[in-house]
Design a protein around this motif. Structure first.
Motif, PDB file in Angstrom:
ATOM      1  N   VAL A  10      -2.568   2.238   5.703  1.00 31.34           N
ATOM      2  CA  VAL A  10      -2.999   3.189   6.724  1.00 31.34           C
ATOM      3  C   VAL A  10      -2.290   2.859   8.033  1.00 31.34           C
ATOM      4  O   VAL A  10      -2.335   1.717   8.503  1.00 31.34           O
ATOM      5  N   VAL A  11      -1.638   3.848   8.612  1.00 29.71           N
ATOM      6  CA  VAL A  11      -0.985   3.687   9.916  1.00 29.71           C
ATOM      7  C   VAL A  11      -1.719   4.573  10.913  1.00 29.71           C
ATOM      8  O   VAL A  11      -1.668   5.808  10.817  1.00 29.71           O
ATOM      9  N   TRP A  12      -2.457   3.939  11.826  1.00 30.53           N
ATOM     10  CA  TRP A  12      -3.147   4.692  12.860  1.00 30.53           C
ATOM     11  C   TRP A  12      -2.231   4.953  14.057  1.00 30.53           C
ATOM     12  O   TRP A  12      -2.261   6.002  14.657  1.00 30.53           O
ATOM     13  N   LYS A  13      -1.417   3.962  14.348  1.00 26.23           N
ATOM     14  CA  LYS A  13      -0.504   4.081  15.488  1.00 26.23           C
ATOM     15  C   LYS A  13       0.874   3.616  15.054  1.00 26.23           C
ATOM     16  O   LYS A  13       1.064   2.458  14.697  1.00 26.23           O
ATOM     17  N   GLY A  14       1.839   4.510  15.028  1.00 26.51           N
ATOM     18  CA  GLY A  14       3.187   4.196  14.589  1.00 26.51           C
ATOM     19  C   GLY A  14       4.066   5.421  14.759  1.00 26.51           C
ATOM     20  O   GLY A  14       3.675   6.387  15.418  1.00 26.51           O
ATOM     21  N   GLN A  15       5.244   5.384  14.173  1.00 24.92           N
ATOM     22  CA  GLN A  15       6.149   6.527  14.298  1.00 24.92           C
ATOM     23  C   GLN A  15       5.497   7.797  13.765  1.00 24.92           C
ATOM     24  O   GLN A  15       5.523   8.843  14.404  1.00 24.92           O
ATOM     25  N   ASN A  16       4.917   7.706  12.581  1.00 20.37           N
ATOM     26  CA  ASN A  16       4.241   8.847  11.944  1.00 20.37           C
ATOM     27  C   ASN A  16       2.940   8.362  11.314  1.00 20.37           C
ATOM     28  O   ASN A  16       2.941   7.890  10.175  1.00 20.37           O
ATOM     29  N   SER A  43      -7.669   0.562  -2.423  1.00 21.75           N
ATOM     30  CA  SER A  43      -7.901   1.834  -3.102  1.00 21.75           C
ATOM     31  C   SER A  43      -7.616   2.995  -2.148  1.00 21.75           C
ATOM     32  O   SER A  43      -7.708   2.853  -0.924  1.00 21.75           O
ATOM     33  N   GLN A  44      -7.267   4.133  -2.733  1.00 19.87           N
ATOM     34  CA  GLN A  44      -6.954   5.309  -1.931  1.00 19.87           C
ATOM     35  C   GLN A  44      -8.195   5.802  -1.186  1.00 19.87           C
ATOM     36  O   GLN A  44      -8.102   6.257  -0.041  1.00 19.87           O
ATOM     37  N   GLU A  45      -9.363   5.677  -1.830  1.00 23.13           N
ATOM     38  CA  GLU A  45     -10.596   6.135  -1.205  1.00 23.13           C
ATOM     39  C   GLU A  45     -10.874   5.362   0.085  1.00 23.13           C
ATOM     40  O   GLU A  45     -11.240   5.940   1.111  1.00 23.13           O
ATOM     41  N   GLU A  46     -10.698   4.050   0.031  1.00 19.60           N
ATOM     42  CA  GLU A  46     -10.913   3.232   1.230  1.00 19.60           C
ATOM     43  C   GLU A  46      -9.907   3.580   2.324  1.00 19.60           C
ATOM     44  O   GLU A  46     -10.250   3.616   3.509  1.00 19.60           O
ATOM     45  N   ALA A  47      -8.672   3.819   1.905  1.00 19.83           N
ATOM     46  CA  ALA A  47      -7.632   4.148   2.873  1.00 19.83           C
ATOM     47  C   ALA A  47      -7.953   5.451   3.597  1.00 19.83           C
ATOM     48  O   ALA A  47      -7.814   5.552   4.821  1.00 19.83           O
ATOM     49  N   VAL A  48      -8.387   6.451   2.848  1.00 17.47           N
ATOM     50  CA  VAL A  48      -8.724   7.741   3.439  1.00 17.47           C
ATOM     51  C   VAL A  48      -9.892   7.586   4.406  1.00 17.47           C
ATOM     52  O   VAL A  48      -9.881   8.122   5.529  1.00 17.47           O
ATOM     53  N   GLU A  49     -10.919   6.839   3.985  1.00 18.84           N
ATOM     54  CA  GLU A  49     -12.088   6.614   4.834  1.00 18.84           C
ATOM     55  C   GLU A  49     -11.681   5.907   6.120  1.00 18.84           C
ATOM     56  O   GLU A  49     -12.118   6.263   7.216  1.00 18.84           O
ATOM     57  N   ALA A  50     -10.822   4.883   5.982  1.00 22.16           N
ATOM     58  CA  ALA A  50     -10.394   4.112   7.139  1.00 22.16           C
ATOM     59  C   ALA A  50      -9.565   4.959   8.098  1.00 22.16           C
ATOM     60  O   ALA A  50      -9.719   4.878   9.311  1.00 22.16           O
ATOM     61  N   ASN A  57     -13.445   1.003  13.431  1.00 30.77           N
ATOM     62  CA  ASN A  57     -14.725   1.365  12.844  1.00 30.77           C
ATOM     63  C   ASN A  57     -15.322   0.192  12.075  1.00 30.77           C
ATOM     64  O   ASN A  57     -14.724  -0.319  11.133  1.00 30.77           O
ATOM     65  N   ALA A  58     -16.507  -0.235  12.462  1.00 26.50           N
ATOM     66  CA  ALA A  58     -17.146  -1.411  11.847  1.00 26.50           C
ATOM     67  C   ALA A  58     -17.639  -1.149  10.439  1.00 26.50           C
ATOM     68  O   ALA A  58     -17.984  -2.079   9.715  1.00 26.50           O
ATOM     69  N   ALA A  59     -17.687   0.106  10.008  1.00 24.70           N
ATOM     70  CA  ALA A  59     -18.239   0.426   8.686  1.00 24.70           C
ATOM     71  C   ALA A  59     -17.389  -0.117   7.556  1.00 24.70           C
ATOM     72  O   ALA A  59     -17.883  -0.360   6.468  1.00 24.70           O
ATOM     73  N   TYR A  60     -16.088  -0.331   7.805  1.00 21.50           N
ATOM     74  CA  TYR A  60     -15.238  -0.772   6.703  1.00 21.50           C
ATOM     75  C   TYR A  60     -14.450  -2.034   7.004  1.00 21.50           C
ATOM     76  O   TYR A  60     -13.916  -2.666   6.115  1.00 21.50           O
ATOM     77  N   LYS A  61     -14.364  -2.427   8.250  1.00 25.18           N
ATOM     78  CA  LYS A  61     -13.408  -3.480   8.588  1.00 25.18           C
ATOM     79  C   LYS A  61     -13.759  -4.848   8.027  1.00 25.18           C
ATOM     80  O   LYS A  61     -12.914  -5.729   7.988  1.00 25.18           O
ATOM     81  N   GLN A  66     -10.698  -4.976   1.683  1.00 24.38           N
ATOM     82  CA  GLN A  66      -9.686  -4.670   2.677  1.00 24.38           C
ATOM     83  C   GLN A  66      -8.686  -5.813   2.772  1.00 24.38           C
ATOM     84  O   GLN A  66      -9.048  -6.976   2.726  1.00 24.38           O
ATOM     85  N   ILE A  67      -7.427  -5.491   2.883  1.00 22.97           N
ATOM     86  CA  ILE A  67      -6.387  -6.498   3.017  1.00 22.97           C
ATOM     87  C   ILE A  67      -5.735  -6.319   4.373  1.00 22.97           C
ATOM     88  O   ILE A  67      -5.142  -5.275   4.656  1.00 22.97           O
ATOM     89  N   LEU A  68      -5.865  -7.292   5.220  1.00 19.16           N
ATOM     90  CA  LEU A  68      -5.314  -7.181   6.561  1.00 19.16           C
ATOM     91  C   LEU A  68      -3.808  -7.352   6.527  1.00 19.16           C
ATOM     92  O   LEU A  68      -3.284  -8.314   5.987  1.00 19.16           O
ATOM     93  N   VAL A  69      -3.105  -6.414   7.124  1.00 21.47           N
ATOM     94  CA  VAL A  69      -1.660  -6.507   7.240  1.00 21.47           C
ATOM     95  C   VAL A  69      -1.335  -7.118   8.581  1.00 21.47           C
ATOM     96  O   VAL A  69      -1.968  -6.800   9.582  1.00 21.47           O
ATOM     97  N   GLY A  70      -0.350  -7.983   8.620  1.00 22.38           N
ATOM     98  CA  GLY A  70      -0.002  -8.654   9.858  1.00 22.38           C
ATOM     99  C   GLY A  70       0.819  -7.769  10.764  1.00 22.38           C
ATOM    100  O   GLY A  70       0.837  -6.557  10.656  1.00 22.38           O
ATOM    101  N   SER A  71       1.506  -8.377  11.687  1.00 20.36           N
ATOM    102  CA  SER A  71       2.325  -7.643  12.625  1.00 20.36           C
ATOM    103  C   SER A  71       3.485  -6.984  11.897  1.00 20.36           C
ATOM    104  O   SER A  71       3.756  -7.254  10.740  1.00 20.36           O
ATOM    105  N   SER A  72       4.194  -6.103  12.607  1.00 18.83           N
ATOM    106  CA  SER A  72       5.260  -5.348  11.975  1.00 18.83           C
ATOM    107  C   SER A  72       6.464  -6.194  11.630  1.00 18.83           C
ATOM    108  O   SER A  72       7.385  -5.736  10.977  1.00 18.83           O
ATOM    109  N   GLY A  73       6.486  -7.420  12.035  1.00 18.24           N
ATOM    110  CA  GLY A  73       7.597  -8.307  11.723  1.00 18.24           C
ATOM    111  C   GLY A  73       7.444  -9.610  12.474  1.00 18.24           C
ATOM    112  O   GLY A  73       6.624  -9.721  13.375  1.00 18.24           O
TER     113      GLY A  73
END
Length: 207
Positions: A10-16, A43-50, A57-61, A66-73
């Motif tokens: 899930v990309v909330w803030k990025g190029q697209n 799962s896709q369901e979690e991604a859509v919800e997120a 949102n505290a409901a899923y974090k 959930q697998i936390l992704v680090g910085s972009s590099g």
């Protein structure tokens, strides 16, 4: 692209902003994008919800799935270290490289008996000492969580038993521990995120 190990990004803030089913596609949206916000889900369901709920949102974090992704590099400029060991224990060596260019900055001799984590520990200590002498403060990356914790504790907690065969290695360990004990302020050490950034640039390529 095919789904990357069954994860959805899930990309909330990025190029697209959006939902992507491979790390490579996600990376294109967040790499070099200041303040990028993104995470991976199993799962896709979690991604859509997120995505609909937003990044805070505290409901899923706190969900275990959930697998936390680090910085972009990795942060640049920085130094990356790695060790190679043939066996456990076995012949071992370590080195450090400039993260961006992969230019080798130092390489140890080959020790007759050691472990990968000892090598990573000594490599980190080597960089810390060198940076201190140069009056520089750079990030250091290692893919060994164990070695990073040993550095933080100032103690190489290896189970390898000291012997005539590895005496030279233990001499280095003792010197490194002594330096760490007298230098509490030092450059920061971070875990290299292989899954998201690719292979550690200091990797010996012997897998």
């Amino acid at each position: 692209m095919a789904n990357y190990k069954g994860k959805y990004y899930v990309v909330w803030k990025g190029q697209n902003p959006g939902i992507y089913d491979s790390w490579e596609e996600c990376k294109q949206q967040v790499e070099n994008y200041q303040g990028a916000r993104y995470k991976a889900f199993s799962s896709q369901e979690e991604a859509v919800e997120a995505y609909r709920s937003g990044p805070d949102n505290a409901a899923y974090k706190k969900k275990k799935s959930q697998i936390l992704v680090g910085s972009s590099g990795p942060f640049l400029p920085s130094i990356s270290v790695d060790a190679a060991c043939s066996g456990n224990p076995g012949k071992m060596e370590y080195r450090g490289v400039d993260t961006a260019s992969k230019i080798e900055l130092f390489r140890s001799p080959v020790f007759a008996e050691g472990t990968n984590n000892i090598g990573e520990f000594l490599a980190i200590a080597h960089v810390l000492g060198s940076l201190e002498k140069q009056g520089r403060n750079l990030r250091i990356y290692s893919d060994s969580s164990i070695a990073i914790n040993w550095i933080k504790q100032g103690k190489c907690k290896t189970k390898l038993v000291k012997s005539a065969k590895n005496a030279d290695l233990f001499n280095l360990i003792e010197r490194a521990e002594g330096w760490l004990a007298t230098h509490p302020k030092r450059s920061p050490v971070f875990k290299w995120e292989t899954e998201h950034w690719g292979e550690n640039p200091a990797d010996f390529g012997r897998k």
